[in-house]
Write an enzyme that holds these catalytic residues in place. Sequence first.
Site, PDB file in Angstrom:
ATOM      1  N   ALA A   1       0.917  -1.338  -0.104  1.00  0.00           N
ATOM      2  CA  ALA A   1       0.003  -0.207  -0.087  1.00  0.00           C
ATOM      3  C   ALA A   1       0.924   1.085   0.102  1.00  0.00           C
ATOM      4  CB  ALA A   1      -0.753   0.101   1.176  1.00  0.00           C
ATOM      5  N   CYS A   2       0.980   1.773  -1.231  1.00  0.00           N
ATOM      6  CA  CYS A   2       2.104   3.009  -1.220  1.00  0.00           C
ATOM      7  C   CYS A   2       1.336   4.212  -1.906  1.00  0.00           C
ATOM      8  CB  CYS A   2       2.983   2.603  -2.360  1.00  0.00           C
ATOM      9  SG  CYS A   2       3.897   0.807  -1.558  1.00  0.00           S
TER      10      CYS A   2
END
Length: 621
Positions: free
Chosen positions: A2-3
């Site tokens: 999750a970036c």
Amino acid sequence: MACTTILVGKRASYDGSTIVARNEDSGNGEFCPKVFTVVKPADQPRHYKSVLSHVEIELPDDPLQYTSVPNALDNEGVWGEAGFNTANVGMSATETLTTNERVLGADPLVELRPAQGKPGKPGYIPEVPGGIGEEDLLTVVLPYVRTAREGVLRTGELLERYGTYEMNGIAFSDVDEIWWLETVGGHHWIAKRVPDDSYVTMPNQLGIDRFDLADALGEQRDHMCSADLRSWMAANHLDLTLREGSAAEADVFNPRGAFGSHSERDHVYNTPRAWHMQRFLNPHQGWDGPRAAHGPEDDDLPWAQVPERKITIEDVKAVLSSHYEGTPFDPYDELGTPEQRRRYRPIGINRQSQLAVLQLRPYAPAACRAVQWMAYGSNAFNTLTPFFANVDETPAYLANTGARVTTESFYWANRVIAALADAHYKDNVNHVDRYVERTMAAGHAAVRAADEGVALLLAAGGEGPGTAVAKAEEPGALARTRRAGGIAKAPAPGVLACTEGADAAAAASPAEVAHAVEGIFAGNAPAAGAETGADGAAEAEDAAARFSSATPACTPEAPLARAEVSAAHAPMGDNPAVRCALAQVNERIAENLKAETEDLLGKVLYTTSMLMRNGFSLSDH
């Protein structure tokens, strides 16, 4: 992972740099300790096997050296994430993306299928490896490319051959351009060049919103893609574009509509992040209220925008640390209701692992052009610090991360600070802000001084930037620093090992490099051609004055630009003296960072301790 990613074209950045930046965030309920390291050609595998997918890849035998930010624990593989190679090419991999059922039905993801039964027994089915993914991509691509375009093409070839088990976005940069690649299904991909005058915001959602197939399958000026993309899309009815324009627009479509998702999950997890980043960088477009052009849950937020002003490193840090400040959705404020404050996923989140900002500066000598700004832990409570990529070793403070929690590690120190400061955010935020200001200012000053110091070292060698070495007839070339008043100081442990095995005539001695590096900070490095005696000392004083000047020593307008090599994609060069000097600079930056981080920890610890619920106003003192 999750970036969150931001890409800044060279005409949109404050100094003409290409800038690629991405937060790497762990999954919910997890921490992922990281290290900042250098991978030398001898340490690069020739036969690669993925831990997660078991895919095996034979790699070329001529890898470049590169920086990497792998996991500190190797139980899930490398996960190199971000770095530069010695051709001054940057790569950030990856931004996990969403997709839709039509794409997955047309080109399924290539997932590991474990063996069933036992070998030699009836019904045995051998294992089928999966494709490549975030664990692998930096390792199998970055050491083998010399331009951003080559990065796209090599990644595309690997995707078509081995497939992938996840949807990803990948950024490549060189001094001239940035390319953004998005995987599509198990084997397909598209890539688009970031406009030079624009920035791109990317949450965990397929983002490209306009793509020219004719260009991608023709000249490839601004687009590239899988060779069969047009026919594959047509066979599976993936293009959702309603066309009413000219024939010239027949090959232009919206990949976000064709390959992406528009779910309620996107509206609380992804689109609000893009909305808030663009709200920060284009504040006058009208982002709030019932007449807002775009809201936090809109599916049509632009992939690329021209900013209202040029974007700085500090802006990049701010947007990648944000938690919806100035809106009802800020979890640390009281503008909204409790429900609003928890509605959207912040960008600066508790489970951040690291932030790498890859900056390629066109005006700097090629030998020190690549600067990798690093942060660990939750961005709302950390700082961003520059490190030169042209080194053989990184500072232990960023490379010694392990499973054990210790404040001797920059990663764990930041984790502790965030955990302490979060509960009393408003009481601690001023401490954090001053820490960021001091450390980033020191970082800019160190980079500026190092640029001029490297230029002097290169000029002393009589070669072009990025390639010069000390002359054989003058093996003590760097010793002029000492004779002109340089301050002797023991080099940082280990960083001078890069001179081992180098030609003695081509490399300065460790002591001479230490003097030259100290001169970069103390202002004692002599100007090129300075000799011993009074004249040499006078020229050293002139150099010191330049180092301490408030005017940047290395800008597009400064004289240093005239010494630049003509090739646009000049490599860092094989100069042991320069690499050792830059390693010393990195060590000095890390020493200052450690002192400032320990000071912040003390302040946050005191402030939060005084606000503990078991405190009492009376005492016997």
